[in-house]
Design an enzyme around this catalytic site. Structure first.
Site, PDB file in Angstrom:
ATOM      1  N   HIS A  56      -0.296 -47.811  44.096  1.00  0.00           N
ATOM      2  CA  HIS A  56      -1.656 -48.269  43.818  1.00  0.00           C
ATOM      3  C   HIS A  56      -2.246 -47.493  42.636  1.00  0.00           C
ATOM      4  CE1 HIS A  56      -5.613 -49.779  45.828  1.00  0.00           C
ATOM      5  NE2 HIS A  56      -5.782 -49.640  44.524  1.00  0.00           N
ATOM      6  N   ASP A 150      -6.824 -56.398  44.431  1.00  0.00           N
ATOM      7  CA  ASP A 150      -7.528 -55.135  44.641  1.00  0.00           C
ATOM      8  C   ASP A 150      -8.724 -54.982  43.708  1.00  0.00           C
ATOM      9  OD1 ASP A 150      -7.690 -52.418  45.880  1.00  0.00           O
ATOM     10  OD2 ASP A 150      -7.473 -51.854  43.779  1.00  0.00           O
ATOM     11  N   HIS A 177      -7.213 -55.619  49.802  1.00  0.00           N
ATOM     12  CA  HIS A 177      -8.398 -54.772  49.664  1.00  0.00           C
ATOM     13  C   HIS A 177      -9.366 -55.219  50.747  1.00  0.00           C
ATOM     14  CE1 HIS A 177     -11.676 -52.799  47.134  1.00  0.00           C
ATOM     15  NE2 HIS A 177     -12.372 -53.534  47.994  1.00  0.00           N
ATOM     16  N   ASN A 276     -14.632 -46.984  45.943  1.00  0.00           N
ATOM     17  CA  ASN A 276     -14.478 -48.150  46.819  1.00  0.00           C
ATOM     18  C   ASN A 276     -13.085 -48.139  47.442  1.00  0.00           C
ATOM     19  OD1 ASN A 276     -14.112 -50.686  47.952  1.00  0.00           O
ATOM     20  ND2 ASN A 276     -14.905 -51.815  46.211  1.00  0.00           N
ATOM     21  N   ASP A 303      -4.776 -44.803  44.131  1.00  0.00           N
ATOM     22  CA  ASP A 303      -5.892 -45.628  43.651  1.00  0.00           C
ATOM     23  C   ASP A 303      -6.514 -45.000  42.405  1.00  0.00           C
ATOM     24  OD1 ASP A 303      -7.685 -47.680  43.396  1.00  0.00           O
ATOM     25  OD2 ASP A 303      -8.900 -47.159  45.136  1.00  0.00           O
ATOM     26  N   HIS A 307     -12.281 -44.467  34.319  1.00  0.00           N
ATOM     27  CA  HIS A 307     -13.448 -45.116  33.732  1.00  0.00           C
ATOM     28  C   HIS A 307     -13.926 -44.303  32.532  1.00  0.00           C
ATOM     29  CE1 HIS A 307     -14.064 -48.102  36.865  1.00  0.00           C
ATOM     30  NE2 HIS A 307     -13.939 -47.161  37.785  1.00  0.00           N
TER      31      HIS A 307
END
Length: 431
Positions: A56, A150, A177, A276, A303, A307
């Site tokens: 992931h 996802d 998800h 999240n 995950d 950003h």
């Protein structure tokens, strides 16, 4: 290719021994090995693990190269000890066609820091309305076997059933998800007394648990494979446990941040902790650790969600969800699972290498045991050191790590991908 002799490495925490990496495979294992024309590495005190596999990862390319590229994301992966990552489909354009998944796959091959396996979208444009080209992506050069929307939930039960039925034809898996959208409209953090005090819209545990329960039932009904992404609540662990007890083909993952951090951090209003699913309570954290230890939760997956600073350097409600994970995952697993005695290093190898490779159907190339004749995908890890995380030193293009300034145990010293050093002495190796 340079060949390597790793001196006195501790395979899965066992007795020190030597490993000879020659021509891309583990050529010999034993004490006091000698070989000509090799580079020797003193691995005394280091744990040797099979190359880690992340089921992931968000690499952002194509479309959001301001946050991450396949090049920088796989460099971060190598620094974290990963030799393979599965790249999520929420790119721009979405990886919902054979053309896009092949582009991501080729970018990974060109970068060469770790193997990149694209994940295909379940629905066109992640819109949750029509199935994407699942068969075409499976038949493409990328050989996609994992499909996920996802970032968004496949909330339509009929569509989810059809996806589960479709992927049976090529032994695929739907990675869900789990987030019931109507129960999480405007949600900002874990629903609790604290969310009320902070004035942030709560994200109830049942929004995750309801989808997991539904999808376990659907997977059992059609006889298909379901993988549950980023499990975050005690209730979710219990639902997955019940599904496994019934013999249903359900697997689940937990993220490092959900093993360590709690929703109390939201009290800082620092968006670095906005993720999240959200950070949950201390009780949830303990349940997740117990579930990972007893095998209810199959794997650790990062995950990794990079950003750019403008998407995080703003007020909480406007900030993007997500945090970096690749370079710190092994350290957090050591702190939360190994050091407390919940699992040993063999357990780490199972949960971070062999099992994710099996779920993603890449066990022929990754997740192999460290034995003679196997691919030389090897990580050397020093569990004895402690380090302060410096966000400015990340190999990722982004800096949104929630661990900046935090002291964590352990350090990846070297990573080898089929015998090629991608990391040496804790630094990216020269190509």
């Amino acid at each position: 290719m340079t060949n390597y002799l790793l001196r006195n490495a501790s395979i899965l925490g066992g007795e020190p021994t030597d490993l000879l990496l020659r021509d891309g495979v583990i050529a010999e294992i034993g004490a006091g090995l000698s070989a000509d024309g090799v580079e020797e590495i003193d691995a005394a005190g280091l744990v040797a693990l099979p190359g880690l596999v992340d089921l992931h990862t968000h690499l952002r390319e194509p479309g959001r190269e301001d946050a991450e590229t396949v090049e920088t994301g796989t460099q971060a992966a190598a620094m974290g000890g990963f030799t393979a990552v599965f790249a999520m489909a929420n790119t721009e354009p979405v990886a919902d066609t054979a053309g896009v998944v092949e582009q991501v796959w080729r970018l990974g091959r060109e970068a060469g820091h770790c193997d990149v396996y694209p994940i295909g979208a379940v629905t066109i444009g992640l819109a949750g309305e029509r199935l994407a080209e699942l068969g075409a992506m499976a038949d493409s050069a990328a050989h996609v076997r994992v499909f996920s929307d996802d970032g968004k939930c496949v909330s339509d039960a009929v569509l989810m059933r059809r996806a589960l039925e479709y992927v049976k034809a090529f032994d695929g898996v739907i990675a869900q998800h789990a987030q019931e959208p109507r129960l999480t409209e405007g949600a900002q953090m874990n629903e609790s007394e604290l969310s009320g005090r902070l004035g942030l819209t709560g994200w109830p545990a049942v929004a995750e648990e309801a989808i997991i329960a539904r999808d376990c039932l659907l997977a059992a009904h059609v006889g298909s494979r379901l993988h549950v992404c980023h499990v975050s609540t005690a209730g979710s662990v219990e639902i997955v446990r019940q599904a496994k007890e019934k013999g249903w083909d359900v697997t689940a993952e937990v993220c490092p941040h959900h093993l360590l951090l709690t929703d109390e951090l939201a009290a800082t209003y620092d968006p670095i902790y906005k993720v999240n699913p959200p950070l949950r309570s201390a009780d949830d954290v303990q349940a997740l650790r117990a579930g990972l230890a007893d095998g209810t939760i199959d794997i650790v997956a990062t995950d990794h969600a990079p950003h750019p600073h403008e998407d995080k350097d703003c007020e909480w409600s406007a900030a993007a969800f997500g945090m970096l994970g690749l370079e710190t995952a092994l350290s957090i697993v050591q702190e939360t699972m190994v050091d407390p005695g919940l699992i040993d290093w063999a357990g780490v190898a199972q949960r971070m290498s062999a099992t994710p490779a099996r779920i993603g159907r890449v066990s022929a190339e990754h997740g192999r045991p460290l034995e003679v004749g196997e691919p030389a995908n090897v990580v050397l890890y020093d569990p004895s050191v402690r380090r302060v995380v410096d966000a400015s030193q990340s190999a990722s293009l982004s800096r949104n790590t929630p661990y900046a300034g935090r002291e964590l145990p352990g350090r990846v010293v070297a990573t080898f991908l089929r015998g090629k050093a991608t990391v040496l002495d804790g630094k990216l190796a020269q190509s």
